[in-house]
Enzyme design. Structure first.
Site, PDB file in Angstrom:
ATOM      1  N   ASP A 160       0.843  -1.200   0.000  1.00  0.00           N
ATOM      2  CA  ASP A 160       0.000   0.000   0.000  1.00  0.00           C
ATOM      3  C   ASP A 160       0.880   1.252   0.000  1.00  0.00           C
ATOM      4  OD1 ASP A 160      -2.366  -1.727   0.513  1.00  0.00           O
ATOM      5  OD2 ASP A 160      -1.319  -2.060   2.396  1.00  0.00           O
ATOM      6  N   HIS A 188      -4.665  -3.451   6.339  1.00  0.00           N
ATOM      7  CA  HIS A 188      -4.461  -3.722   4.912  1.00  0.00           C
ATOM      8  C   HIS A 188      -5.812  -4.158   4.332  1.00  0.00           C
ATOM      9  CE1 HIS A 188      -2.973  -5.001   1.077  1.00  0.00           C
ATOM     10  NE2 HIS A 188      -3.490  -6.199   1.267  1.00  0.00           N
TER      11      HIS A 188
HETATM   12  N1  LIG Z   1      -0.672  -7.964   2.405  1.00  0.00           N
HETATM   13  C1  LIG Z   1      -0.689  -7.746   1.105  1.00  0.00           C
HETATM   14  O1  LIG Z   1      -0.362  -6.628   0.661  1.00  0.00           O
HETATM   15  C2  LIG Z   1      -1.076  -8.808   0.112  1.00  0.00           C
HETATM   16  C3  LIG Z   1      -0.959  -8.547  -1.249  1.00  0.00           C
HETATM   17  C4  LIG Z   1      -1.296  -9.543  -2.169  1.00  0.00           C
HETATM   18  C5  LIG Z   1      -1.763 -10.772  -1.717  1.00  0.00           C
HETATM   19  N2  LIG Z   1      -1.897 -10.976  -0.383  1.00  0.00           N
HETATM   20  C6  LIG Z   1      -2.375 -12.264   0.127  1.00  0.00           C
HETATM   21  O2  LIG Z   1      -1.307 -13.224   0.077  1.00  0.00           O
HETATM   22  C7  LIG Z   1      -1.847 -14.533   0.102  1.00  0.00           C
HETATM   23  C8  LIG Z   1      -1.182 -15.435  -0.939  1.00  0.00           C
HETATM   24  O3  LIG Z   1      -1.447 -14.978  -2.224  1.00  0.00           O
HETATM   25  P1  LIG Z   1      -1.064 -15.838  -3.517  1.00  0.00           P
HETATM   26  O4  LIG Z   1      -1.513 -15.028  -4.674  1.00  0.00           O
HETATM   27  O5  LIG Z   1       0.334 -16.301  -3.451  1.00  0.00           O
HETATM   28  O6  LIG Z   1      -2.054 -17.078  -3.310  1.00  0.00           O
HETATM   29  P2  LIG Z   1      -1.969 -18.510  -4.018  1.00  0.00           P
HETATM   30  O7  LIG Z   1      -3.321 -19.101  -3.809  1.00  0.00           O
HETATM   31  O8  LIG Z   1      -1.389 -18.421  -5.380  1.00  0.00           O
HETATM   32  O9  LIG Z   1      -0.926 -19.300  -3.121  1.00  0.00           O
HETATM   33  C9  LIG Z   1      -1.164 -19.608  -1.788  1.00  0.00           C
HETATM   34  C10 LIG Z   1      -0.364 -20.850  -1.476  1.00  0.00           C
HETATM   35  O10 LIG Z   1      -0.464 -21.073  -0.074  1.00  0.00           O
HETATM   36  C11 LIG Z   1      -0.528 -22.467   0.126  1.00  0.00           C
HETATM   37  N3  LIG Z   1      -1.085 -22.707   1.464  1.00  0.00           N
HETATM   38  C12 LIG Z   1      -2.368 -22.685   1.861  1.00  0.00           C
HETATM   39  N4  LIG Z   1      -2.459 -23.019   3.156  1.00  0.00           N
HETATM   40  C13 LIG Z   1      -1.207 -23.223   3.597  1.00  0.00           C
HETATM   41  C14 LIG Z   1      -0.652 -23.622   4.835  1.00  0.00           C
HETATM   42  N5  LIG Z   1      -1.440 -23.873   5.890  1.00  0.00           N
HETATM   43  N6  LIG Z   1       0.680 -23.762   4.933  1.00  0.00           N
HETATM   44  C15 LIG Z   1       1.482 -23.531   3.872  1.00  0.00           C
HETATM   45  N7  LIG Z   1       1.015 -23.174   2.655  1.00  0.00           N
HETATM   46  C16 LIG Z   1      -0.310 -23.028   2.525  1.00  0.00           C
HETATM   47  C17 LIG Z   1      -1.393 -22.969  -1.013  1.00  0.00           C
HETATM   48  O11 LIG Z   1      -1.221 -24.351  -1.244  1.00  0.00           O
HETATM   49  C18 LIG Z   1      -0.865 -22.116  -2.164  1.00  0.00           C
HETATM   50  O12 LIG Z   1       0.208 -22.753  -2.840  1.00  0.00           O
HETATM   51  C19 LIG Z   1      -3.356 -14.351  -0.105  1.00  0.00           C
HETATM   52  O13 LIG Z   1      -3.978 -14.415   1.174  1.00  0.00           O
HETATM   53  C20 LIG Z   1      -3.466 -12.939  -0.647  1.00  0.00           C
HETATM   54  O14 LIG Z   1      -4.730 -12.371  -0.374  1.00  0.00           O
HETATM   55  C21 LIG Z   1      -1.550 -10.035   0.536  1.00  0.00           C
HETATM   56  O1  LIG Z   2      -5.509 -10.508  -2.300  1.00  0.00           O
HETATM   57  C1  LIG Z   2      -6.192  -9.460  -2.231  1.00  0.00           C
HETATM   58  O2  LIG Z   2      -7.374  -9.444  -1.859  1.00  0.00           O
HETATM   59  C2  LIG Z   2      -5.600  -8.148  -2.632  1.00  0.00           C
HETATM   60  C3  LIG Z   2      -4.252  -7.896  -2.033  1.00  0.00           C
HETATM   61  O3  LIG Z   2      -4.305  -7.848  -0.636  1.00  0.00           O
HETATM   62  C4  LIG Z   2      -3.676  -6.615  -2.580  1.00  0.00           C
HETATM   63  O4  LIG Z   2      -3.651  -5.614  -1.868  1.00  0.00           O
HETATM   64  O5  LIG Z   2      -3.273  -6.625  -3.753  1.00  0.00           O
END
Ligand SMILES: NC(=O)c1ccc[n+]([C@@H]2O[C@H](COP(=O)([O-])OP(=O)(O)OC[C@H]3O[C@@H](n4cnc5c(N)ncnc54)[C@H](O)[C@@H]3O)[C@@H](O)[C@H]2O)c1
Ligand SMILES: O=C(O)C[C@H](O)C(=O)O
Length: 329
Positions: A160, A188
């Site tokens: 962000d 967030h």
């Molecule tokens: N804070 C932020 O700014 C921000 C930004 C983008 C995404 N995110 C979040 O990050 C997370 C991951 O995103 P992504 O696009 O990589 O998702 P994704 O679905 O591509 O990958 C998630 C992975 O986590 C694994 N997983 C699930 N449960 C697990 C566990 N208990 N232990 C270990 N691994 C586990 C899954 O098998 C999968 O491979 C999501 O929750 C998304 O919303 C946060």
């Molecule tokens: O995974 C999401 O919901 C969005 C993510 O947290 C982001 O800020 O891009």
């Protein structure tokens, strides 16, 4: 002198953020160009094969700093000896899922991971939670790790922060490197508050340079706060490379320090500063030095900012109360 490798645990290693993150950790961007690392990848059993594939690709890069890769589906092993833990894997919200269901599903992930960190991580463990809802997932993990100092559990709002810098640079025709002291407050989520009242653009107050209250309220804040949803709409998948980049920035800044005269934004346990209830994991302006962070104190919060900080903090308090009611903290 040969340095001992730093153990970095990454959960969700086979996911899309994991794929963008691991290669940058291995090439020295997380901790520094002279710091060897050992990767510990944690996945669920269904993710193990894909994680092995990613590990094969990491091998194929012959990264000079990468001193080992191990893959686990047991958190007790995954966090064993971890110095840095990036908690990326989380349960995404699916159609028909209520917020309580989402919090409860994530409690099933972050509570045992917190307990495993408590039991097995190295004494200097630093934790960054990326998986959403990041602030409250960090709170759940932290509550399950009573022997680890609470301040070692942080949540990611650096994405962000970086988004806000670029929006401000584009609006004012300045360079991203001219922008300092921007702050993300709160959660967030779409309630987060990107604050430019203390930010500077090439040494001048950013709000004065912008001088456009309507743009600030109706364009800048919603653009930053809803950027995650806009990326999902455009890409058909949530942000991955930019999220991985922000995770790298967050840990790099935490370990290596903020530049003189600047600060960053991190989701951290509140000490009560700025009226944010103690203990909730909220984003604040922080400076970092020698692996520690401090909240920037003494900022004047105007009425416009106060209202928005309070709204985001109220959402965090609601999330905390919900996970408390579920017995997760
Ligand atoms: N804070 C932020 O700014 C921000 C930004 C983008 C995404 N995110 C979040 O990050 C997370 C991951 O995103 P992504 O696009 O990589 O998702 P994704 O679905 O591509 O990958 C998630 C992975 O986590 C694994 N997983 C699930 N449960 C697990 C566990 N208990 N232990 C270990 N691994 C586990 C899954 O098998 C999968 O491979 C999501 O929750 C998304 O919303 C946060
Ligand atoms: O995974 C999401 O919901 C969005 C993510 O947290 C982001 O800020 O891009």
């Amino acid at each position: 002198m040969t340095r001992t490798p730093v153990n970095v645990t990454v959960t969700g290693a086979a996911g899309q953020i994991g794929y963008a993150l691991l290669f940058r950790i291995a090439s020295g961007h997380l901790l520094g160009a002279d710091v060897p690392v050992k990767l510990r990848l944690l996945e669920i059993p269904q993710g193990m094969k894909a994680a092995q594939g990613t590990a094969m690709e990491l091998d194929d890069c012959a990264f000079p700093l990468l001193k080992g890769i191990d893959i686990f589906d047991d958190p007790n092993q995954g966090f064993d000896g971890a110095n840095v833990a990036l908690l990326v894997g989380a349960r995404p919200r699916t159609a028909g899922m209520e917020r309580g269901d989402l919090l409860s599903a994530n409690g099933g992930i972050f509570k045992p991971q917190g307990a495993a960190i408590n039991a097995h991580a190295a004494d200097d463990i630093k934790v960054l939670v990326v998986g959403n809802p990041a602030n409250t997932n960090a709170l759940i993990a932290q509550a399950a790790a009573p022997d680890v100092p609470a301040e070692r559990f942080t949540a990611m709002t650096r994405l962000d922060h970086n988004r806000a810098i670029t929006q401000l640079a584009q609006k004012t025709g300045s360079d991203v490197t001219d922008i300092k002291r921007l702050t993300i407050w709160g959660n967030h989520s779409a309630t987060q508050y990107p604050d430019i009242f203390h930010a500077e653009i090439a040494g001048k107050n950013a709000a004065e340079v912008v001088n456009d209250q309507e743009w600030l309220a109706d364009t800048f804040i919603p653009t930053v706060a809803k950027r995650g949803a806009a990326i999902i709409e455009a890409r058909g998948a949530s942000s991955a490379a930019s999220a991985a980049n922000a995770a790298i920035d967050h840990v790099h800044t935490w370990v290596n320090g903020t530049a003189a005269g600047d600060w960053t934004s991190m989701g951290i346990p509140s000490d009560g500063s700025y009226g944010v209830p103690e203990g909730i994991i909220s984003s604040f302006p922080v400076t970092t030095k020698d692996g520690k962070y401090e909240i920037v104190q003494g900022l004047d919060i105007n009425e416009f900012s106060r209202k928005r900080i309070d709204a985001s903090v109220a959402e965090l308090v609601e999330e905390r109360d919900a996970v408390r009611a579920l017995g997760l903290i």
